[in-house]
Design a protein around this motif. Structure first.
Motif, PDB file in Angstrom:
ATOM      1  N   MET A  30       0.814  -1.228   0.000  1.00  0.00           N
ATOM      2  CA  MET A  30       0.000   0.000   0.000  1.00  0.00           C
ATOM      3  C   MET A  30       0.840   1.268   0.000  1.00  0.00           C
ATOM      4  SD  MET A  30      -3.167  -0.839   2.540  1.00  0.00           S
ATOM      5  CE  MET A  30      -4.089  -2.386   2.390  1.00  0.00           C
ATOM      6  N   ASP A  31       0.228   2.352  -0.522  1.00  0.00           N
ATOM      7  CA  ASP A  31       0.756   3.708  -0.365  1.00  0.00           C
ATOM      8  C   ASP A  31       0.593   4.117   1.086  1.00  0.00           C
ATOM      9  OD1 ASP A  31       1.242   4.078  -3.044  1.00  0.00           O
ATOM     10  OD2 ASP A  31      -0.003   5.879  -3.241  1.00  0.00           O
ATOM     11  N   VAL A  32       1.407   5.074   1.529  1.00  0.00           N
ATOM     12  CA  VAL A  32       1.304   5.517   2.920  1.00  0.00           C
ATOM     13  C   VAL A  32       0.373   6.726   3.068  1.00  0.00           C
ATOM     14  CG1 VAL A  32       3.265   7.148   2.943  1.00  0.00           C
ATOM     15  CG2 VAL A  32       2.712   5.817   4.999  1.00  0.00           C
ATOM     16  N   ASP A  33       0.096   7.425   1.961  1.00  0.00           N
ATOM     17  CA  ASP A  33      -0.691   8.667   2.085  1.00  0.00           C
ATOM     18  C   ASP A  33      -2.195   8.371   2.097  1.00  0.00           C
ATOM     19  OD1 ASP A  33      -0.584   7.852  -0.583  1.00  0.00           O
ATOM     20  OD2 ASP A  33      -0.662   9.886  -1.371  1.00  0.00           O
ATOM     21  N   GLN A  34      -2.603   7.570   3.051  1.00  0.00           N
ATOM     22  CA  GLN A  34      -4.007   7.189   3.223  1.00  0.00           C
ATOM     23  C   GLN A  34      -4.160   6.618   4.631  1.00  0.00           C
ATOM     24  OE1 GLN A  34      -4.858   4.160   0.284  1.00  0.00           O
ATOM     25  NE2 GLN A  34      -2.883   3.163   0.533  1.00  0.00           N
TER      26      GLN A  34
ATOM     27  N   PRO B  13      -5.465  14.149   1.710  1.00  0.00           N
ATOM     28  CA  PRO B  13      -5.426  15.223   0.702  1.00  0.00           C
ATOM     29  C   PRO B  13      -4.034  15.284   0.095  1.00  0.00           C
ATOM     30  CG  PRO B  13      -6.228  16.034   2.835  1.00  0.00           C
ATOM     31  CD  PRO B  13      -5.770  14.636   3.051  1.00  0.00           C
ATOM     32  N   LYS B  14      -3.968  15.537  -1.217  1.00  0.00           N
ATOM     33  CA  LYS B  14      -2.667  15.601  -1.895  1.00  0.00           C
ATOM     34  C   LYS B  14      -1.970  16.899  -1.504  1.00  0.00           C
ATOM     35  CE  LYS B  14      -3.242  11.812  -4.203  1.00  0.00           C
ATOM     36  NZ  LYS B  14      -2.493  10.649  -3.797  1.00  0.00           N
ATOM     37  N   GLU B  15      -0.853  16.793  -0.816  1.00  0.00           N
ATOM     38  CA  GLU B  15      -0.093  17.994  -0.450  1.00  0.00           C
ATOM     39  C   GLU B  15       1.300  17.872  -1.044  1.00  0.00           C
ATOM     40  OE1 GLU B  15      -1.223  19.574   3.676  1.00  0.00           O
ATOM     41  OE2 GLU B  15      -1.605  17.439   3.808  1.00  0.00           O
TER      42      GLU B  15
END
Ligand code: UD2
Ligand code: MN
Length: 310
Positions: free
Chosen positions: A168-172, A302-304
């Motif tokens: 998995m991606d971490v930004d979630q 949120p995409k930062e």
């Protein structure tokens, strides 16, 4: 007199019908196996793989089935550069609440800064390993390099101790249960922004020179690289394919449109996933409310990019 008699008969019939109604619905609800269905969405692919939506499975049965197999489930996540301080703690804390609860779980955190990995209290039967990686200069390279690193890990300790692995991606972060209903030989995630789009609009790599190229008329769905999984053997195949394809493109001076995700999509076109997860499993709150999204399990942060990407 006759009128009174007739009235009483009608009353009796009325109550008998009410009782019969209750009895029948009781039988339907409890006596017969519960038929769960989602007529509002696609629940099966053209090659017969289930697409898992809320309401198409019984979590208790999936849990029991997995427990009988005495599984160890791996969860890999990369946290390189500022992604570590920004996302990792919440990802792990919410995974403790929702990811494969009741199963044996081993987290693999890949980072260039092992000392900075937050200490998260883990439940019984759950462990965490930290693996050091070198930090690539460009964020695209960090993302793409995951395939090679995972491939090596799947041939190392991770591959020996886990039966199934999710990458998995971490930004979630997790919002509700992500359980053994998601397990299968190979598992792909429908991309939340693209699941309802026609095939010709899907953002596949179209440059025929790239190893990730998907020609017009090809492709089943557009899958999200933030979640994929499967057995150790299947994932060795997937990561090996993608790492080689990425290398081939690099040697030719090419970089696919969506990096590792483009190659993942090419792989799943050639080797169909055994199970597909609905966008409920990895949902973007920016999309807003959708009737078919009943219970999001993972939510995108949120995409930062300005903050986390160099
Ligand atoms: C909507 C969207 O834009 N999607 C694309 C974008 O996803 P994302 O914007 O979700 O990519 P991302 O920034 O989350 O990178 C992917 C993952 O790699 C790890 N990571 C990445 C960079 C870094 O410096 N440190 C680090 O740890 C981390 O686990 C992260 O979650 O980019 C990806 C990588 O190319 C894929 O192509 C996605 O399709
Ligand atoms: Mn991401």
């Amino acid at each position: 007199m006759a009128l009174k008699e007739g009235l009483r008969t009608w009353k009796r019939i009325f109550w008998q019908l009410i009782l019969l109604g209750f009895g029948l619905s009781g039988l339907l609800l409890y006596g017969l196996p519960i038929v769960r269905a989602r007529p509002d969405v696609l629940t099966c692919t053209s090659w017969g793989a289930p697409i898992i939506w809320d309401g198409t499975f019984d979590p208790a049965v999936a849990q029991q089935e997995a427990l009988q197999q005495n599984l160890t489930i791996g969860l890999t996540v990369f946290a390189v550069g500022r992604y570590l301080e920004k996302y990792l703690a919440r990802f792990l804390e919410t995974a403790e609440q929702h990811f494969m609860v009741g199963q044996r779980v081993v987290y693999y955190v890949f980072t260039e800064l092992p000392a900075a990995v937050p200490r998260v209290a883990l439940g019984p039967g759950r462990g965490l390993r930290v693996e050091r990686v070198v930090r690539e200069r460009r964020w695209q390279d960090v993302s793409m390099q995951r395939m090679r690193t995972l491939h090596e890990a799947l041939h190392g300790r991770l591959g020996r101790e886990a039966h199934f692995v999710f990458c998995m991606d971490v930004d979630q972060h997790f919002r509700s249960s992500f359980g053994p209903e998601a397990l299968a030989e190979s598992v792909a995630q429908l991309h939340a922004w693209h699941y309802h789009r026609p095939r010709w609009l899907l953002p596949y790599e179209r440059d025929a020179r790239s190893a990730a190229a998907v020609a017009p008329g090809e492709g089943d769905f557009y899958y999200h690289a933030a979640v994929f999984g499967g057995s150790v053997a299947a994932l060795r195949g997937l990561t090996g394919h993608c790492a080689r394809a990425l290398q081939r493109d690099r040697e030719r001076g090419l970089e696919a449109r969506w990096h590792d995700e483009s190659h993942l999509n090419k792989f799943f076109w050639l080797h169909k996933p055994a199970k597909v997860l609905s966008p409920e499993f990895c949902w973007s709150p920016d999309i807003g409310w959708r009737a078919e999204i009943r219970r999001p399990r993972l939510l995108w942060a949120p995409k930062e990019y300005a903050l986390v990407r160099d």
